[in-house]
Design an enzyme around this catalytic site. Structure first.
Site, PDB file in Angstrom:
ATOM      1  N   HIS A 103      44.357  90.573  36.143  1.00  0.00           N
ATOM      2  CA  HIS A 103      42.850  90.749  36.799  1.00  0.00           C
ATOM      3  C   HIS A 103      42.495  91.084  37.713  1.00  0.00           C
ATOM      4  O   HIS A 103      42.710  92.566  37.651  1.00  0.00           O
ATOM      5  CB  HIS A 103      43.281  89.596  38.242  1.00  0.00           C
TER       6      HIS A 103
ATOM      7  N   GLU B 131      42.442  93.029  41.322  1.00  0.00           N
ATOM      8  CA  GLU B 131      44.493  93.345  41.253  1.00  0.00           C
ATOM      9  C   GLU B 131      44.544  94.707  41.315  1.00  0.00           C
ATOM     10  O   GLU B 131      45.401  94.795  40.110  1.00  0.00           O
ATOM     11  CB  GLU B 131      44.637  91.838  41.118  1.00  0.00           C
TER      12      GLU B 131
ATOM     13  N   HIS C  40      50.601  91.382  39.132  1.00  0.00           N
ATOM     14  CA  HIS C  40      49.561  90.617  39.935  1.00  0.00           C
ATOM     15  C   HIS C  40      49.196  90.763  41.280  1.00  0.00           C
ATOM     16  O   HIS C  40      50.744  91.017  41.998  1.00  0.00           O
ATOM     17  CB  HIS C  40      49.023  89.396  39.495  1.00  0.00           C
TER      18      HIS C  40
ATOM     19  N   GLU D 214      53.879  88.864  42.221  1.00  0.00           N
ATOM     20  CA  GLU D 214      52.829  88.962  43.438  1.00  0.00           C
ATOM     21  C   GLU D 214      52.784  89.557  44.057  1.00  0.00           C
ATOM     22  O   GLU D 214      53.754  90.273  45.442  1.00  0.00           O
ATOM     23  CB  GLU D 214      52.160  87.949  43.588  1.00  0.00           C
TER      24      GLU D 214
HETATM   25  O1  0X9 Z   1      46.681  82.442  39.384  1.00  0.00           O
HETATM   26  C1  0X9 Z   1      47.733  83.604  38.720  1.00  0.00           C
HETATM   27  O2  0X9 Z   1      47.051  83.981  37.424  1.00  0.00           O
HETATM   28  C2  0X9 Z   1      48.855  84.492  39.606  1.00  0.00           C
HETATM   29  N1  0X9 Z   1      48.385  84.363  40.673  1.00  0.00           N
HETATM   30  S1  0X9 Z   1      46.820  85.526  40.922  1.00  0.00           S
HETATM   31  O3  0X9 Z   1      46.858  85.390  42.878  1.00  0.00           O
HETATM   32  N2  0X9 Z   1      47.240  86.824  40.389  1.00  0.00           N
HETATM   33  O4  0X9 Z   1      45.478  85.501  40.207  1.00  0.00           O
HETATM   34  C3  0X9 Z   1      49.760  83.576  39.564  1.00  0.00           C
HETATM   35  C4  0X9 Z   1      50.630  83.131  38.344  1.00  0.00           C
HETATM   36  C5  0X9 Z   1      51.601  82.255  38.145  1.00  0.00           C
HETATM   37  N3  0X9 Z   1      50.980  81.481  37.454  1.00  0.00           N
HETATM   38  C6  0X9 Z   1      51.446  80.352  37.874  1.00  0.00           C
HETATM   39  N4  0X9 Z   1      51.232  79.762  38.909  1.00  0.00           N
HETATM   40  N5  0X9 Z   1      51.074  79.188  37.041  1.00  0.00           N
HETATM   41 ZN    ZN Z   2      46.268  88.039  39.268  1.00  0.00          ZN
END
Ligand code: 0X9
Ligand code: ZN
Length: 444
Positions: free
Chosen positions: A174, A177, A301, A371
């Site tokens: 991302h 990030e 992330h 995270e």
């Molecule tokens: O949403 C995402 O891709 C990740 N969080 S972020 O804030 N960095 O965008 C989390 C991914 C974790 N995976 C799932 N929840 N499937």
């Molecule tokens: Zn992310």
């Protein structure tokens, strides 16, 4: 400020800092072809040389300067052999590829694309006996996605393949990030700086390590392209309808498009036209699929301070009980060090098409998402400032070393099977105990 005051202050500023006082064409130059460029400069001799070439230096960093250059000054700088790291069209805000963009001065420690490449190259050249760099593919905008390979066996290094157990670290899926790039980059720096220390040496000798710190350089560069952050998340795919970007962490091909992602091209979680529609995710897919000696994978992330494991695309827990227990045990162990919250990714929210669901779902790799800090938007969110970098890295060093340690047999975390890297290892009473708690205690 009143308009005339503003004009007065502005012209004083321009006359003072640009050095165009004697040039009748100064205003014309600024209007038309003035470039804002970044040039490598480590000391005041370098800076004076640059200034003598006609560049008006506006910002000084520890490793470089930023300044204005007219077309002819730019030509002079190019001829001089000085390294131009960034070249920015001041009027349109558009720049060429490499290093055209940069972080605001207050966050200069963060690495833009050119700086990331330079840092990787420097590490490689200082450790060329055990490190190579390779491009694993090109982005939408044709930037190279770089992977650092660390392996102490020359043949494996040459071939790019090894039969040693592998661990893969990656960051910056991302765009905004940026901290998620710094941590894997610092991990590379740390491992190589400590390569002679007994325990790190034992890890390096027996593992095949890959570090891909910047999966989404197009997005990351776009995020910093104006000198103030854009809050950009996706890659820079032109969706053909006036919108840009696919969410790379929704574009992987395991359970793609089954929840928590969007068909709407303007959405921040746009899944793309098909699984692996994006060159960035294709590059990771092809790379990982060609390196199945890798048994663990960590995708960094930000933010929220979480240690996440599959599944993320559905609420069901990992079906194989032994695997589930490995995930839980590893997540808990790592959380013991970084104090993050361990949980199944879908406990956070369902999101299909992420890296870790694919890596585990397709290849059985024990794949985690961290995270990183901070905990919330109110504590800095995606832009917590450079002051946070060192702490976040040291919080996560032991978890990274642990991942590398268990890559030979992740199931050992469930057994009384001591790590062979431990000198003063005491047989644990309750399953595998990570070897770094005592060994690396002094790092905190
Ligand atoms: O949403 C995402 O891709 C990740 N969080 S972020 O804030 N960095 O965008 C989390 C991914 C974790 N995976 C799932 N929840 N499937
Ligand atoms: Zn992310």
């Amino acid at each position: 400020m009143k308009t005339f005051q503003r004009i007065a202050v502005l012209s004083t500023f321009i006359f003072t800092v640009t050095g165009f006082i004697t040039s009748p064409a100064w205003s014309h130059s600024i209007e038309t072809n003035m470039r804002y460029i970044q040039i490598a400069a480590r000391n005041k001799q370098d800076r004076s040389r640059i200034s003598n070439l006609g560049v008006s230096i506006e910002g000084v960093r520890s490793d470089s300067v930023w300044g204005f250059a007219s077309e002819s000054v730019l030509k002079r700088v190019q001829k001089s052999g000085l390294r131009i790291l960034g070249n920015f069209d001041f009027k349109t805000g558009r720049g060429g590829h490499e290093g055209a963009y940069d972080f605001p001065m207050k966050d200069e420690r963060f690495h833009n694309y050119a700086e990331t490449l330079a840092a990787l190259k420097e590490l490689q050249s200082k450790n060329s006996d055990i490190v190579t760099l390779q491009s694993i593919g090109k982005t939408v905008e044709k930037r190279d996605i770089m992977a650092m390979h660390i392996n102490t066996t020359p043949r494996a290094l040459k071939d790019g393949f090894s039969n040693k157990p592998g661990a893969i670290f990656m960051g910056n899926h991302h765009a905004r990030e940026h901290l998620s790039l710094e941590v894997p980059l610092m991990l590379a720096e740390y491992l190589l700086a400590h390569r002679a220390d007994a325990q790190i040496k034992a890890l390096l000798d027996s593992r095949d390590l890959w570090i891909i710190p910047m999966v989404n350089p197009d997005g990351a560069e776009w995020d910093i392209s104006t000198g103030s952050y854009k809050m950009w998340r996706k890659n820079r795919r032109d969706n053909g309808d006036g919108t840009f970007g696919v969410d790379l962490n929704r574009n992987y091909g395991h359970g793609w498009g089954t929840g928590g992602s969007d068909k709407d091209t303007s959405s921040d979680v746009y899944m793309g036209t098909s699984p692996f529609s994006e060159p960035e995710t294709q590059a990771i897919r092809d790379f990982v699929s060609a390196h199945l000696n890798a048994k663990v994978l960590l995708s960094f992330h930000t933010f929220s301070e979480l240690v996440l494991y599959p599944w993320g695309g559905k609420n069901d827990p990992v079906e194989k009980i032994e695997d589930r227990n490995v995930f839980i045990k590893m997540a808990k162990t790592m959380s013991g060090w970084n104090k993050y919250t361990p949980e199944q990714a879908s406990d956070l929210y369902i999101a299909s098409g992420d890296t870790t669901d694919w890596a585990y779902g397709e290849h059985g790799i024990f794949a985690f998402t961290f995270e990183l800090s901070p905990t919330s938007m109110w504590n800095g969110g995606f832009y917590p400032g450079q002051k946070i970098i060192d702490k976040v890295f040291s919080d996560n060093l032991k978890p990274c070393l642990y991942m590398i340690d268990v890559a030979d047999d992740p199931y050992k975390v469930l057994k009384n099977s001591p790590s062979r890297f431990l000198k003063n290892y005491v047989e644990p009473s309750d399953g595998y105990q990570p070897s770094f708690e005592t060994q690396l205690g002094s790092l905190n």
